[in-house]
Enzyme design. Structure first.
Site, PDB file in Angstrom:
ATOM      1  N   ASP A   1      -7.468  49.377 -17.110  1.00 26.15           N
ATOM      2  CA  ASP A   1      -8.691  48.576 -17.034  1.00 26.15           C
ATOM      3  C   ASP A   1      -9.850  49.496 -17.393  1.00 26.15           C
ATOM      4  O   ASP A   1     -10.281  50.314 -16.574  1.00 26.15           O
ATOM      5  CB  ASP A   1      -8.869  47.999 -15.615  1.00 26.15           C
TER       6      ASP A   1
ATOM      7  N   ARG B   1      -4.250  33.874 -18.037  1.00 25.80           N
ATOM      8  CA  ARG B   1      -4.505  32.734 -18.923  1.00 25.80           C
ATOM      9  C   ARG B   1      -3.490  32.769 -20.058  1.00 25.80           C
ATOM     10  O   ARG B   1      -3.195  33.832 -20.617  1.00 25.80           O
ATOM     11  CB  ARG B   1      -5.921  32.808 -19.517  1.00 25.80           C
TER      12      ARG B   1
ATOM     13  N   GLU C   1      -1.260  23.470 -21.874  1.00 28.49           N
ATOM     14  CA  GLU C   1      -0.804  23.006 -20.558  1.00 28.49           C
ATOM     15  C   GLU C   1      -1.073  21.510 -20.416  1.00 28.49           C
ATOM     16  O   GLU C   1      -2.235  21.111 -20.529  1.00 28.49           O
ATOM     17  CB  GLU C   1      -1.503  23.787 -19.451  1.00 28.49           C
TER      18      GLU C   1
ATOM     19  N   HIS D   1       0.938  26.411 -13.692  1.00 30.55           N
ATOM     20  CA  HIS D   1      -0.428  26.874 -13.362  1.00 30.55           C
ATOM     21  C   HIS D   1      -0.742  26.548 -11.900  1.00 30.55           C
ATOM     22  O   HIS D   1      -1.664  25.781 -11.595  1.00 30.55           O
ATOM     23  CB  HIS D   1      -1.464  26.234 -14.300  1.00 30.55           C
TER      24      HIS D   1
HETATM   25  N1  LIG Z   1      -3.031  31.167 -12.538  1.00 27.58           N
HETATM   26  C1  LIG Z   1      -4.003  30.896 -11.688  1.00 27.58           C
HETATM   27  O1  LIG Z   1      -3.906  29.937 -10.919  1.00 27.58           O
HETATM   28  C2  LIG Z   1      -5.227  31.775 -11.638  1.00 27.58           C
HETATM   29  C3  LIG Z   1      -6.018  31.761 -10.481  1.00 27.58           C
HETATM   30  C4  LIG Z   1      -7.103  32.615 -10.411  1.00 27.58           C
HETATM   31  C5  LIG Z   1      -7.415  33.448 -11.459  1.00 27.58           C
HETATM   32  N2  LIG Z   1      -6.655  33.420 -12.586  1.00 27.58           N
HETATM   33  C6  LIG Z   1      -6.981  34.306 -13.714  1.00 27.58           C
HETATM   34  O2  LIG Z   1      -6.773  35.642 -13.292  1.00 27.58           O
HETATM   35  C7  LIG Z   1      -7.751  36.472 -13.914  1.00 27.58           C
HETATM   36  C8  LIG Z   1      -7.956  37.733 -13.095  1.00 27.58           C
HETATM   37  O3  LIG Z   1      -8.546  37.395 -11.845  1.00 27.58           O
HETATM   38  P1  LIG Z   1      -9.336  38.501 -10.973  1.00 27.58           P
HETATM   39  O4  LIG Z   1      -9.845  37.787  -9.760  1.00 27.58           O
HETATM   40  O5  LIG Z   1      -8.500  39.707 -10.772  1.00 27.58           O
HETATM   41  O6  LIG Z   1     -10.536  38.809 -11.970  1.00 27.58           O
HETATM   42  P2  LIG Z   1     -11.750  39.844 -11.807  1.00 27.58           P
HETATM   43  O7  LIG Z   1     -12.917  39.201 -12.464  1.00 27.58           O
HETATM   44  O8  LIG Z   1     -11.886  40.338 -10.399  1.00 27.58           O
HETATM   45  O9  LIG Z   1     -11.260  41.087 -12.700  1.00 27.58           O
HETATM   46  C9  LIG Z   1     -11.022  41.034 -14.074  1.00 27.58           C
HETATM   47  C10 LIG Z   1     -10.768  42.486 -14.515  1.00 27.58           C
HETATM   48  O10 LIG Z   1     -10.320  42.475 -15.876  1.00 27.58           O
HETATM   49  C11 LIG Z   1     -10.862  43.660 -16.472  1.00 27.58           C
HETATM   50  N3  LIG Z   1     -10.834  43.529 -17.925  1.00 27.58           N
HETATM   51  C12 LIG Z   1     -11.658  42.811 -18.724  1.00 27.58           C
HETATM   52  N4  LIG Z   1     -11.303  42.964 -20.021  1.00 27.58           N
HETATM   53  C13 LIG Z   1     -10.213  43.772 -20.029  1.00 27.58           C
HETATM   54  C14 LIG Z   1      -9.375  44.282 -21.066  1.00 27.58           C
HETATM   55  N5  LIG Z   1      -9.595  43.994 -22.346  1.00 27.58           N
HETATM   56  N6  LIG Z   1      -8.334  45.092 -20.715  1.00 27.58           N
HETATM   57  C15 LIG Z   1      -8.109  45.406 -19.418  1.00 27.58           C
HETATM   58  N7  LIG Z   1      -8.886  44.956 -18.394  1.00 27.58           N
HETATM   59  C16 LIG Z   1      -9.912  44.144 -18.695  1.00 27.58           C
HETATM   60  C17 LIG Z   1     -12.249  43.764 -15.884  1.00 27.58           C
HETATM   61  O11 LIG Z   1     -12.760  45.079 -16.001  1.00 27.58           O
HETATM   62  C18 LIG Z   1     -12.030  43.344 -14.431  1.00 27.58           C
HETATM   63  O12 LIG Z   1     -11.778  44.479 -13.612  1.00 27.58           O
HETATM   64  C19 LIG Z   1      -8.986  35.563 -14.019  1.00 27.58           C
HETATM   65  O13 LIG Z   1      -9.812  35.934 -15.103  1.00 27.58           O
HETATM   66  C20 LIG Z   1      -8.428  34.169 -14.150  1.00 27.58           C
HETATM   67  O14 LIG Z   1      -8.478  33.736 -15.500  1.00 27.58           O
HETATM   68  C21 LIG Z   1      -5.569  32.601 -12.696  1.00 27.58           C
END
Ligand SMILES: NC(=O)c1ccc[n+]([C@@H]2O[C@H](COP(=O)([O-])OP(=O)(O)OC[C@H]3O[C@@H](n4cnc5c(N)ncnc54)[C@H](O)[C@@H]3O)[C@@H](O)[C@H]2O)c1
Length: 330
Positions: free
Chosen positions: A174, A235, A264, A282
């Site tokens: 990250d 995603r 989806e 999902h």
């Molecule tokens: N499947 C589901 O039901 C569900 C539920 C909640 C969240 N999500 C997804 O999970 C993702 C992550 O959630 P979170 O709470 O940990 O997010 P968050 O916002 O706390 O963290 C996202 C992290 O990704 C890092 N990042 C951004 N671009 C990057 C890259 N190119 N390479 C590596 N790291 C990178 C950022 O620095 C940040 O630390 C969300 O963006 C959301 O889309 C899915």
């Protein structure tokens, strides 16, 4: 007349938690018949606020929202909302960044364990009359294996300690997380190529953005261990699914577990019908408790903005509530 809150789409069994919060300011909810642009605009055109789950909120739709002051996402990612268009229109966009960290981190581990122990395959074998332990070989011990977390935000920061209790070594890539965060979590920070090379499980946790769309492509799969598994709870569009199916066919990796897909529900995905692919609909975010928290927090953002307060989690904080108050209401 009371204020009107349009709900673009809902996958929830009930909207009661959101309704309870909004009733405190006398606001009424109106759910679109179908999550189509036409039906959404029917309810959103004259709404003071819009709540949205997965429906796409495009620039064209935003331009037709004459009174809207806030688009509040029921969720963490906001990739389905045209943020630039909302900002231009003076509409605050909010998200709920902290409602399902337990659930998604649990689901990630559940997928990892199901892959490692081949649970879905073993279950369907037994259910169809085959009581054969030998059909599940080989299975490797988890202790000492490496889990690579792509992204180290809130969710993977909770995946890491859970994975460690199973004896996994955790590395992360990250570029935006300060080293003291990874160090205090006892997780090794590595570059992307190294993560792909050393990981037995690669779990995706980045937001969907232009630079992460299709990040997992044919070139990336070639760099993974042929015995490695891919997990995606972030995603769908972060993974090139055709390239993943090709890589599985070519045995460039051992399997995958995906909670999210680029389409989806899927219609003709090349990932359907494979023994070494686990798919869930999902649902990582879901628990009875997380849904109440999600709807309550999203609706509270609406109340804040409609009563002239600052929202807690705007993604375009440059749009202030005072600016949105000046929007014409016709
Ligand atoms: N499947 C589901 O039901 C569900 C539920 C909640 C969240 N999500 C997804 O999970 C993702 C992550 O959630 P979170 O709470 O940990 O997010 P968050 O916002 O706390 O963290 C996202 C992290 O990704 C890092 N990042 C951004 N671009 C990057 C890259 N190119 N390479 C590596 N790291 C990178 C950022 O620095 C940040 O630390 C969300 O963006 C959301 O889309 C899915």
């Amino acid at each position: 007349m009371g204020q009107l809150v349009a709900v673009a789409d809902s996958v929830f069994p009930t909207l009661d938690p959101a309704r309870a919060v909004l009733s405190k300011i006398g606001a009424e909810l109106s759910l679109a018949n179908q999550p189509t642009p036409q039906d959404i605009i029917k309810v959103a055109r004259d709404a003071d606020a819009v709540l949205v789950t997965y429906a796409k909120i495009t620039a064209d739709m935003i331009q037709q929202m004459a009174r809207c002051r806030i688009i509040a996402r029921f969720g963490i990612g906001v990739d389905n909302v045209d943020i630039a268009a909302a900002t231009d229109a003076g509409i605050v966009v909010t998200r709920v960044p902290d409602y399902c960290i337990d659930e998604v981190s649990d689901h990630t581990l559940a997928l990892l364990l199901a892959l490692a122990r081949k649970i879905p395959f073993a279950n369907s074998s037994v259910q169809t009359g085959r009581w054969e332990m030998s059909a599940t070989v080989p299975i490797h011990r988890l202790r000492g294996r490496v889990l690579g977390l792509v992204g180290f935000g809130r969710i993977p920061q909770l995946v890491a300690p859970k994975a460690k209790t199973f004896g996994l070594k955790v590395v992360t890539y990250d570029p935006f997380v300060p080293p003291d965060i990874t160090a205090s979590a006892g997780v090794e920070s590595v570059d992307f190529a190294t993560l792909l090379k050393v990981s037995d499980y690669v779990s995706i946790h980045t937001p969907l953005m232009p630079d992460t769309q299709g990040l997992f492509n044919a070139d990336v799969f070639r760099q993974m261990k042929p015995t490695a598994y891919l997990i995606n709870t972030a995603r769908g569009a972060i993974v090139d699914e055709v390239a993943l199916a090709d890589a599985l066919d070519a045995r460039q990796l051992a399997g995958a577990a995906l909670d999210v897909l680029s389409q989806e529900p899927p219609t003709a995905s090349p990932l359907l019908g494979r023994d070494n692919v686990i798919l869930t609909p999902h649902m990582s975010f879901y628990s009875v408790e997380s849904l109440v928290e999600l709807q309550t927090k999203a609706a509270e953002e609406v109340v804040r903005v409609l009563t002239g307060q600052m929202p807690r989690n705007p993604v375009n904080p440059e749009v202030t509530t005072s600016r949105t108050e000046r929007r014409p209401t016709a």
